[in-house]
Design a protein around this motif. Sequence first.
Motif, PDB file in Angstrom:
ATOM      1  N   ILE B 112     -36.960 -42.864  52.814  1.00 37.99           N
ATOM      2  CA  ILE B 112     -35.794 -42.213  52.205  1.00 37.99           C
ATOM      3  C   ILE B 112     -34.979 -43.207  51.388  1.00 37.99           C
ATOM      4  O   ILE B 112     -34.379 -42.853  50.373  1.00 37.99           O
ATOM      5  CB  ILE B 112     -34.926 -41.518  53.288  1.00 37.99           C
ATOM      6  N   VAL B 113     -34.994 -44.473  51.832  1.00 31.43           N
ATOM      7  CA  VAL B 113     -34.283 -45.508  51.077  1.00 31.43           C
ATOM      8  C   VAL B 113     -34.932 -45.689  49.706  1.00 31.43           C
ATOM      9  O   VAL B 113     -34.242 -45.838  48.688  1.00 31.43           O
ATOM     10  CB  VAL B 113     -34.287 -46.841  51.868  1.00 31.43           C
ATOM     11  N   ILE B 114     -36.252 -45.645  49.694  1.00 30.26           N
ATOM     12  CA  ILE B 114     -36.950 -45.754  48.413  1.00 30.26           C
ATOM     13  C   ILE B 114     -36.607 -44.558  47.526  1.00 30.26           C
ATOM     14  O   ILE B 114     -36.402 -44.696  46.314  1.00 30.26           O
ATOM     15  CB  ILE B 114     -38.467 -45.894  48.648  1.00 30.26           C
ATOM     16  N   GLY B 115     -36.479 -43.376  48.137  1.00 28.36           N
ATOM     17  CA  GLY B 115     -36.066 -42.188  47.384  1.00 28.36           C
ATOM     18  C   GLY B 115     -34.702 -42.384  46.747  1.00 28.36           C
ATOM     19  O   GLY B 115     -34.504 -42.093  45.561  1.00 28.36           O
ATOM     20  N   ILE B 116     -33.765 -42.927  47.526  1.00 30.17           N
ATOM     21  CA  ILE B 116     -32.413 -43.143  46.992  1.00 30.17           C
ATOM     22  C   ILE B 116     -32.431 -44.187  45.884  1.00 30.17           C
ATOM     23  O   ILE B 116     -31.746 -44.058  44.864  1.00 30.17           O
ATOM     24  CB  ILE B 116     -31.449 -43.558  48.141  1.00 30.17           C
ATOM     25  N   PHE B 117     -33.247 -45.222  46.086  1.00 30.67           N
ATOM     26  CA  PHE B 117     -33.369 -46.274  45.071  1.00 30.67           C
ATOM     27  C   PHE B 117     -33.823 -45.673  43.733  1.00 30.67           C
ATOM     28  O   PHE B 117     -33.221 -45.935  42.689  1.00 30.67           O
ATOM     29  CB  PHE B 117     -34.356 -47.326  45.586  1.00 30.67           C
ATOM     30  N   ILE B 118     -34.872 -44.860  43.774  1.00 31.07           N
ATOM     31  CA  ILE B 118     -35.362 -44.240  42.535  1.00 31.07           C
ATOM     32  C   ILE B 118     -34.324 -43.265  41.972  1.00 31.07           C
ATOM     33  O   ILE B 118     -34.133 -43.174  40.765  1.00 31.07           O
ATOM     34  CB  ILE B 118     -36.709 -43.530  42.786  1.00 31.07           C
ATOM     35  N   TYR B 119     -33.603 -42.579  42.879  1.00 25.35           N
ATOM     36  CA  TYR B 119     -32.540 -41.681  42.446  1.00 25.35           C
ATOM     37  C   TYR B 119     -31.526 -42.455  41.602  1.00 25.35           C
ATOM     38  O   TYR B 119     -31.090 -42.001  40.543  1.00 25.35           O
ATOM     39  CB  TYR B 119     -31.858 -41.068  43.675  1.00 25.35           C
ATOM     40  N   THR B 120     -31.174 -43.668  42.062  1.00 24.45           N
ATOM     41  CA  THR B 120     -30.172 -44.469  41.359  1.00 24.45           C
ATOM     42  C   THR B 120     -30.687 -44.985  40.024  1.00 24.45           C
ATOM     43  O   THR B 120     -29.968 -44.960  39.031  1.00 24.45           O
ATOM     44  CB  THR B 120     -29.755 -45.670  42.243  1.00 24.45           C
ATOM     45  N   ILE B 121     -31.921 -45.480  40.002  1.00 20.86           N
ATOM     46  CA  ILE B 121     -32.351 -46.146  38.765  1.00 20.86           C
ATOM     47  C   ILE B 121     -33.107 -45.218  37.814  1.00 20.86           C
ATOM     48  O   ILE B 121     -33.283 -45.564  36.658  1.00 20.86           O
ATOM     49  CB  ILE B 121     -33.186 -47.425  39.041  1.00 20.86           C
ATOM     50  N   VAL B 122     -33.570 -44.063  38.265  1.00 19.69           N
ATOM     51  CA  VAL B 122     -34.302 -43.177  37.345  1.00 19.69           C
ATOM     52  C   VAL B 122     -33.583 -41.835  37.168  1.00 19.69           C
ATOM     53  O   VAL B 122     -33.304 -41.411  36.052  1.00 19.69           O
ATOM     54  CB  VAL B 122     -35.751 -42.945  37.819  1.00 19.69           C
ATOM     55  N   VAL B 123     -33.275 -41.198  38.295  1.00 20.29           N
ATOM     56  CA  VAL B 123     -32.731 -39.840  38.203  1.00 20.29           C
ATOM     57  C   VAL B 123     -31.351 -39.833  37.552  1.00 20.29           C
ATOM     58  O   VAL B 123     -31.092 -39.050  36.635  1.00 20.29           O
ATOM     59  CB  VAL B 123     -32.679 -39.183  39.596  1.00 20.29           C
ATOM     60  N   LEU B 124     -30.456 -40.746  37.973  1.00 19.80           N
ATOM     61  CA  LEU B 124     -29.102 -40.763  37.405  1.00 19.80           C
ATOM     62  C   LEU B 124     -29.102 -41.050  35.904  1.00 19.80           C
ATOM     63  O   LEU B 124     -28.486 -40.295  35.151  1.00 19.80           O
ATOM     64  CB  LEU B 124     -28.209 -41.757  38.168  1.00 19.80           C
ATOM     65  N   PRO B 125     -29.790 -42.107  35.430  1.00 19.26           N
ATOM     66  CA  PRO B 125     -29.818 -42.321  33.973  1.00 19.26           C
ATOM     67  C   PRO B 125     -30.455 -41.159  33.208  1.00 19.26           C
ATOM     68  O   PRO B 125     -30.001 -40.825  32.105  1.00 19.26           O
ATOM     69  CB  PRO B 125     -30.664 -43.582  33.801  1.00 19.26           C
ATOM     70  N   MET B 126     -31.483 -40.536  33.768  1.00 22.36           N
ATOM     71  CA  MET B 126     -32.137 -39.421  33.069  1.00 22.36           C
ATOM     72  C   MET B 126     -31.313 -38.139  33.163  1.00 22.36           C
ATOM     73  O   MET B 126     -31.584 -37.162  32.471  1.00 22.36           O
ATOM     74  CB  MET B 126     -33.528 -39.151  33.658  1.00 22.36           C
ATOM     75  N   LYS B 127     -30.368 -38.148  34.084  1.00 24.15           N
ATOM     76  CA  LYS B 127     -29.504 -37.004  34.352  1.00 24.15           C
ATOM     77  C   LYS B 127     -30.260 -35.772  34.813  1.00 24.15           C
ATOM     78  O   LYS B 127     -29.808 -34.644  34.654  1.00 24.15           O
ATOM     79  CB  LYS B 127     -28.641 -36.662  33.123  1.00 24.15           C
ATOM     80  N   ARG B 128     -31.482 -35.944  35.320  1.00 21.69           N
ATOM     81  CA  ARG B 128     -32.166 -34.808  35.944  1.00 21.69           C
ATOM     82  C   ARG B 128     -33.271 -35.286  36.897  1.00 21.69           C
ATOM     83  O   ARG B 128     -33.783 -36.402  36.782  1.00 21.69           O
ATOM     84  CB  ARG B 128     -32.759 -33.883  34.886  1.00 21.69           C
ATOM     85  N   PHE B 129     -33.561 -34.423  37.867  1.00 23.31           N
ATOM     86  CA  PHE B 129     -34.681 -34.710  38.762  1.00 23.31           C
ATOM     87  C   PHE B 129     -35.967 -34.541  37.967  1.00 23.31           C
ATOM     88  O   PHE B 129     -36.033 -33.713  37.058  1.00 23.31           O
ATOM     89  CB  PHE B 129     -34.670 -33.746  39.946  1.00 23.31           C
ATOM     90  N   SER B 130     -36.981 -35.332  38.321  1.00 16.38           N
ATOM     91  CA  SER B 130     -38.209 -35.217  37.540  1.00 16.38           C
ATOM     92  C   SER B 130     -39.440 -35.612  38.345  1.00 16.38           C
ATOM     93  O   SER B 130     -39.360 -36.331  39.351  1.00 16.38           O
ATOM     94  CB  SER B 130     -38.112 -36.098  36.295  1.00 16.38           C
ATOM     95  N   ALA B 131     -40.587 -35.142  37.873  1.00 21.84           N
ATOM     96  CA  ALA B 131     -41.856 -35.464  38.517  1.00 21.84           C
ATOM     97  C   ALA B 131     -42.139 -36.954  38.438  1.00 21.84           C
ATOM     98  O   ALA B 131     -42.646 -37.547  39.383  1.00 21.84           O
ATOM     99  CB  ALA B 131     -42.987 -34.688  37.840  1.00 21.84           C
TER     100      ALA B 131
END
Lengths: 278, 272
Positions: B112-131
């Motif tokens: 889950i920590v890895i999930g949050i990490f990717i959320y911070t560096i990929v999802v937030l800048p992209m402004k959307r969840f993605s595959a």
Amino acid sequence: MQATSKGKMENISQEPKPQDQQNQPSTKIEIEAENLNFFYSQKQALYSINLKVPEKSITAFIGPSGCGKSTFLRTINRMNDIIPGTRVEGKVLLNNQNIYAPTVDVVDLRRRVGMVFQKSTPFPKSIFDNVAYGIKINKLSSSRAQLQQMVEQALEQAALWSEVKDRLNDSALALSGGQQQRLCIARTLAVMPEVILMDEPCSALDPIATEKIEELIVELREKYTVIIVTHNMQQASRVSDYTAFFLLGELIEFDETEKIFTYPKEKKTEDYITGRFG
Amino acid sequence: MRKLIDKLVFTICSLSTVLVLAILALIIIYILANGVLAINLDFFTKLPKPVGETGGGMVNGIIGSAIMVAIAALISIPISIGAAIYLSEFGKGYLAVIVRFLVDVLAGVPSIVIGIFIYTIVVLPMKRFSAIAGALALAIIMIPTIVRATEEALKLVPQTLREAALALGAPYWRVVLEIVVVSAHKAIISGVLLSIARVAGETAPLLFTALGNRFLVTVLDRPMASLPVQIYSYAVSPYDDWHSQAWAATFVLVMFILIINLAVRFFIYSKE
């Protein structure tokens, strides 16, 4: 102790040379070690080795386990380079060229000085590809037909061709222990080396397979300079022209095999070959 | 007395083994019993129906999982095998020790920590969840498993095989790629397959990254469904129909993992 042994070593190493010149005046020296010291980190394994090996001869290295004979063998193709923390002092000359000189290309040196190991080491490839591998990496063949011919020739030389010619594409791992060892010899011959080093090539084989390898070694003398490390003194006396006796990292005696086994000059050599220790 | 202790140790070990097997057997039987009833062809071919309607399937989750696991594998396999070759064949000294330590730490980081990490560096800048974010999270989870399995496999290749190839005048990099890696290929492929089986069931790292999707999408910058996330959301829902669909999904996932494990077994023991 080191100083005295050094002095003694020089005397001994001088001796075979005049004798060679008496018997075979034109004998060329192929390999020569000059004051060779070798260290595994802090531990010294070889003490000022001086030795001259004539070309197209078979030399046996004998001595008890841990005496430095394999270590010395592996300095001749710089195989010890890959062991971290090892250090060499002195020279090893191959055709009068110091192989430890900074300009020497180690990869090319190892092509010129082939090696056969105690345990047979077939690659997980077909019989054909095992022999072809060295030819390909050294770009020794210019066509598929030439490659096939060189593979066949190497297998012939190693007395294996008749046994494998119908199954060249089978895995080399399916061969018997003796066949695998002859395959390794064929693989070594295929890259056309000048010197062949053998590190106890028969110690894992049964007597019949051993006999075949020994016959092969004797035939190799016509074209190659062969050095064989062996624990088996009968083997040394059967196949070799010269014998070097090592003890505790020192070269005790080096002479024609017949002389070593009949009139050894050193008491230590006599004690070893008569089985008083080792 | 000695015989008594002998029997006692034997009994304790046997009971422990039986307990372990019993737990595994219960899980599989329970999933089988519930899953088989719920599974049908629609499950593999239809999209989820809106709430209230019965029927439908999870084709979105199946395809989504397949896409994200495949991308994760494409990213992580070259990196991990490269790093493992470095550690086993070239890594001497401090750097290798540090890399090996970091790989071990990474293996221990909760997913889950890895999930949050990717959320911070990929999802937030992209402004959307993605595959692609989901695939990246899975890739990071795969890396330590593949690195360690590959390194162990390479280290089992006998040193004399390397020396034999070097003695033919082969440069070291060719020895590594053509002899060492080829010798260890079975164990390397097994390690890769087992890591794929592992991430196929990961839920936590996908919750903040790929999120989920009720529709079948194949573009990578959109939220994407996956079987584990769909199992989670269906299982916590109040609808009986969704519960049985979750069982069906569980059944498919467990079968997939079981089949990969069996394949690895057969692969390792098969002759050349």
